[in-house]
Design a protein around this motif. Sequence first.
Motif, short mmCIF file in Angstrom:
data_model
loop_
_atom_site.label_atom_id
_atom_site.label_comp_id
_atom_site.label_asym_id
_atom_site.label_seq_id
_atom_site.Cartn_x
_atom_site.Cartn_y
_atom_site.Cartn_z
N ILE A 81 -6.13 -4.08 5.03
CA ILE A 81 -5.94 -4.26 3.58
C ILE A 81 -5.33 -5.64 3.34
O ILE A 81 -4.20 -5.91 3.76
CB ILE A 81 -5.03 -3.16 3.01
CG1 ILE A 81 -5.66 -1.79 3.25
CG2 ILE A 81 -4.78 -3.38 1.52
CD1 ILE A 81 -4.75 -0.64 2.94
N GLU A 82 -6.06 -6.52 2.70
CA GLU A 82 -5.62 -7.90 2.53
C GLU A 82 -4.69 -8.09 1.34
O GLU A 82 -3.88 -9.00 1.31
CB GLU A 82 -6.84 -8.82 2.36
CG GLU A 82 -7.78 -8.85 3.55
CD GLU A 82 -7.20 -9.57 4.75
OE1 GLU A 82 -6.12 -10.16 4.61
OE2 GLU A 82 -7.82 -9.53 5.83
N GLN A 123 -15.43 -10.12 0.07
CA GLN A 123 -15.33 -8.67 -0.15
C GLN A 123 -16.69 -7.98 -0.27
O GLN A 123 -16.89 -6.92 0.32
CB GLN A 123 -14.46 -8.39 -1.37
CG GLN A 123 -14.15 -6.92 -1.59
CD GLN A 123 -13.35 -6.31 -0.44
OE1 GLN A 123 -12.48 -6.97 0.11
NE2 GLN A 123 -13.65 -5.08 -0.09
N PRO A 124 -17.65 -8.53 -1.02
CA PRO A 124 -18.95 -7.83 -1.09
C PRO A 124 -19.63 -7.74 0.28
O PRO A 124 -20.29 -6.74 0.58
CB PRO A 124 -19.77 -8.68 -2.07
CG PRO A 124 -19.06 -9.99 -2.16
CD PRO A 124 -17.62 -9.71 -1.92
N VAL A 125 -19.45 -8.77 1.12
CA VAL A 125 -20.01 -8.72 2.47
C VAL A 125 -19.33 -7.61 3.27
O VAL A 125 -19.99 -6.83 3.98
CB VAL A 125 -19.85 -10.08 3.18
CG1 VAL A 125 -20.40 -10.01 4.62
CG2 VAL A 125 -20.54 -11.18 2.40
N TYR A 126 -18.01 -7.52 3.13
CA TYR A 126 -17.28 -6.45 3.82
C TYR A 126 -17.73 -5.08 3.33
O TYR A 126 -17.88 -4.14 4.14
CB TYR A 126 -15.77 -6.61 3.60
CG TYR A 126 -15.17 -7.87 4.18
CD1 TYR A 126 -15.66 -8.44 5.36
CD2 TYR A 126 -14.10 -8.50 3.55
CE1 TYR A 126 -15.11 -9.59 5.89
CE2 TYR A 126 -13.53 -9.65 4.07
CZ TYR A 126 -14.04 -10.19 5.24
OH TYR A 126 -13.48 -11.33 5.75
N ARG A 134 -19.93 -1.36 -4.89
CA ARG A 134 -21.08 -2.00 -5.52
C ARG A 134 -20.69 -2.82 -6.74
O ARG A 134 -21.43 -3.73 -7.15
CB ARG A 134 -22.12 -0.94 -5.90
CG ARG A 134 -21.61 0.07 -6.88
CD ARG A 134 -22.40 1.37 -6.79
NE ARG A 134 -21.69 2.45 -7.44
CZ ARG A 134 -21.99 2.90 -8.66
NH1 ARG A 134 -22.97 2.34 -9.34
NH2 ARG A 134 -21.31 3.89 -9.18
N ILE A 135 -19.51 -2.53 -7.33
CA ILE A 135 -19.04 -3.36 -8.45
C ILE A 135 -18.76 -4.78 -7.96
O ILE A 135 -19.02 -5.76 -8.67
CB ILE A 135 -17.77 -2.76 -9.09
CG1 ILE A 135 -17.98 -1.29 -9.47
CG2 ILE A 135 -17.33 -3.57 -10.30
CD1 ILE A 135 -19.07 -1.06 -10.48
N GLN A 136 -18.25 -4.88 -6.72
CA GLN A 136 -18.01 -6.21 -6.16
C GLN A 136 -19.32 -6.96 -5.92
O GLN A 136 -19.36 -8.19 -6.03
CB GLN A 136 -17.21 -6.10 -4.86
CG GLN A 136 -15.82 -5.51 -5.02
CD GLN A 136 -14.96 -6.30 -5.98
OE1 GLN A 136 -15.09 -7.52 -6.11
NE2 GLN A 136 -14.08 -5.60 -6.69
N LYS A 180 -11.48 -10.18 12.50
CA LYS A 180 -10.14 -10.03 11.95
C LYS A 180 -10.06 -8.87 10.95
O LYS A 180 -9.08 -8.15 10.89
CB LYS A 180 -9.69 -11.34 11.29
CG LYS A 180 -9.46 -12.46 12.29
CD LYS A 180 -9.14 -13.78 11.61
CE LYS A 180 -8.93 -14.88 12.65
NZ LYS A 180 -8.71 -16.20 12.04
N ARG A 181 -11.10 -8.73 10.15
CA ARG A 181 -11.10 -7.69 9.12
C ARG A 181 -11.21 -6.29 9.73
O ARG A 181 -10.55 -5.35 9.28
CB ARG A 181 -12.28 -7.94 8.18
CG ARG A 181 -12.47 -6.88 7.11
CD ARG A 181 -11.54 -7.05 5.97
NE ARG A 181 -11.76 -6.05 4.94
CZ ARG A 181 -11.31 -6.16 3.70
NH1 ARG A 181 -10.62 -7.21 3.35
NH2 ARG A 181 -11.54 -5.22 2.82
#
Length: 710
Positions: free
Chosen positions: A292-293, A31-34, A111-113, A197-198
């Motif tokens: 949305i995963e 998620q942070p990379v995304y 940024r919290i992630q 995929k994302r």
Amino acid sequence: MKFENNTYISGDGVYYEGVIRDVKRSKISLQPVYEAFTNSLEAIRIKETQNKNFKGNIDVKIYSTQNTDQSFTFSKLQISDNGVGFDDKEFKRFNTYKDFTKGFKNLGSGRIQFTHYFDKTKIKSKYQDNGSFREREFFVSKNKNYLKENSITFHKSDIEIDAKSSGTILTFEGLLDQTRNIYHTLNDVILKDALLKRYIQYFCLNKESLPEITIEHFVFNDREGKSTISKSDIPKIDKSDNVKIHYSKIADDAKGIIETENFEIFTINSYKLDKSFLKHNDLKLTSKHEVIENFEINLNYLSKDEVIDNSHFLFLISSDYLDDKDTNERGELDIPNNDIFSNDPNIFNEEVIILELLEMSINGSIYNLYPQIKKIQEKHQLDIKNLKEMFLLPEDSEIEISINDSDKKILEKFYTSEARKKAELDSNLKCSIERLNLLDTTSDDYSNTLDEEIERIVRVIPQQNKAELTHYVARRKLVLELFSLILNRKLSVQNDGSRNNDEALLHNLIFQQNTKTTDKSDLWIINEDFIYFHGISESKLSDITFKGENIIREDLSKEEKEFITAIGENRLHKRPDILLFPQEGKCIIIEFKNPDVSVSDHLNQIGNYATLLRNFSIPGMKLTTFYGYLIGEKIEPNDVRAYDADFKNAYNFDYLFRPSKTIAGMFNNEGKDGSLYTEVIKYSTLLERAKNRNNIFIKKLTKDNIEPPL
């Protein structure tokens, strides 16, 4: 607004330690990379609006070290872009929690992630300011030095530089959870696949203006691999449709939910992708062009594993409504369902989109998009129908069956539902019996009350019996299906080139060899009563026991022993297929023959077994009356009678019988002969008889009601 160098940035009215606690770490490890990749895409799009000739690029670099076992350990990950950069306006937005002013509807929680996954995120960004360029450097972290300043951002510097273009370099360092193995195994190929995929929705919609995207993997600073995401990697939309979904609200009487005239438009984009790329069919909602995963929506008419034209299908749903409903934790949608209303009718007072209506409408559209799906659904319904017929499952069951449910799962659902019904019936029966204890025979309404309770009990008992009998009869139906397959040589084991073992297959189906549990056998195929008798299958005569005692005498005379071994074999080592002992003095002998063997050649076999049992069994058995069943398939009535004319044809029932044959009483039993009744019958005749008996039960069970007992 200018930000001072070497200062912690704290938001007005924001307590960051609480924010860190409230915004949970995403379950999606990347998620942070995304989040960072999305920021780069957005920075490029902003710059594109300022310069139509601008061409964006994003470079992702993964740095690892190699261990002695050739595995990798993650070091850092860097994402660079040539977007607009963090000018004062963008930097202020970055530091404003729950900022809603950005055109891409971000909520400031990405940024919290960063802080949940990495000890420090370093960001160095060049931006244009009044014709010149400046470079801003800042860090993001949740370590104690930051939180004690009520901040997660340290602004290191903002200085003027000599540059020709803007851009940002973001670096993740210090993986906080070393068990996140996806980062240790991450390389350019894996990340490319994940990004495709994302962002498939975004890539497809922006295929013609896609930034140049490069992903590199470095090991000890040496490049190990390089991948790119280009136009050729992006699949085209196979089909598209718009669906109108009406809002819902609580009815005026607060007793239900009704649709209103207001609606939202949802777009369905379907992608037909090679099954090697897309591992299963899927239906996903999207927000801001990202999949949305963490939100489940059912694909009702196509199972996850179904393959059409060597492809799987991905259905992506987009709408402004979904973008607006995205919560603080990006990808966490807030869409209510009917269950929420059931638990609390006052849960919402405004018009909302209900999940069930959304799911139903979208699936209806998908069903109409592809004729192949209609055929698959028809096959699914036929499979369920066949399953119901096979196991005599009730047609009126209210259970919900998914296209993804296996046969086992469907049966579990049916049996669980039946168990609940049985529990309710038992509870009602218990209550009726308890109420009987409270009846007063002297009361005026005694007679009427008693009649009411009796009527309740009479209604419950047949329903209980029906459920039990249904499982009993359904099992027998399956056994007979297997019997038919064996007889017609349809089993794989019968056609694998190995030696013929049909006799053993039939024997084990009816009564497992080397066992004694007649009550768990399927001897009912021959005769319903046989499952209640003591017996044994496939055992030496000398080893057979009855009620714990060996049935062959130990005090054999010399003459008897000589007879037993007279022809060079031990007659007591013979193995009757099945022996049953219904009561004192009686024995049933059953012999199976391979369907390819002529039964006429074995007419004396049962008589020989009867003779040995008559003469060498213990006195307590007193075996004088024998019943023999010689079972095969290759039976010619005239051939049987040519061997033994005492056999008669039972014309109406397709078998032969011999009413009686004398069994010689010898040695100690001299003069005390026994008698043997024998039937010669085909497997196919037994099968037909058993089917007819079972079908009588099935017809009664499949009626709408069972009449109560008199």
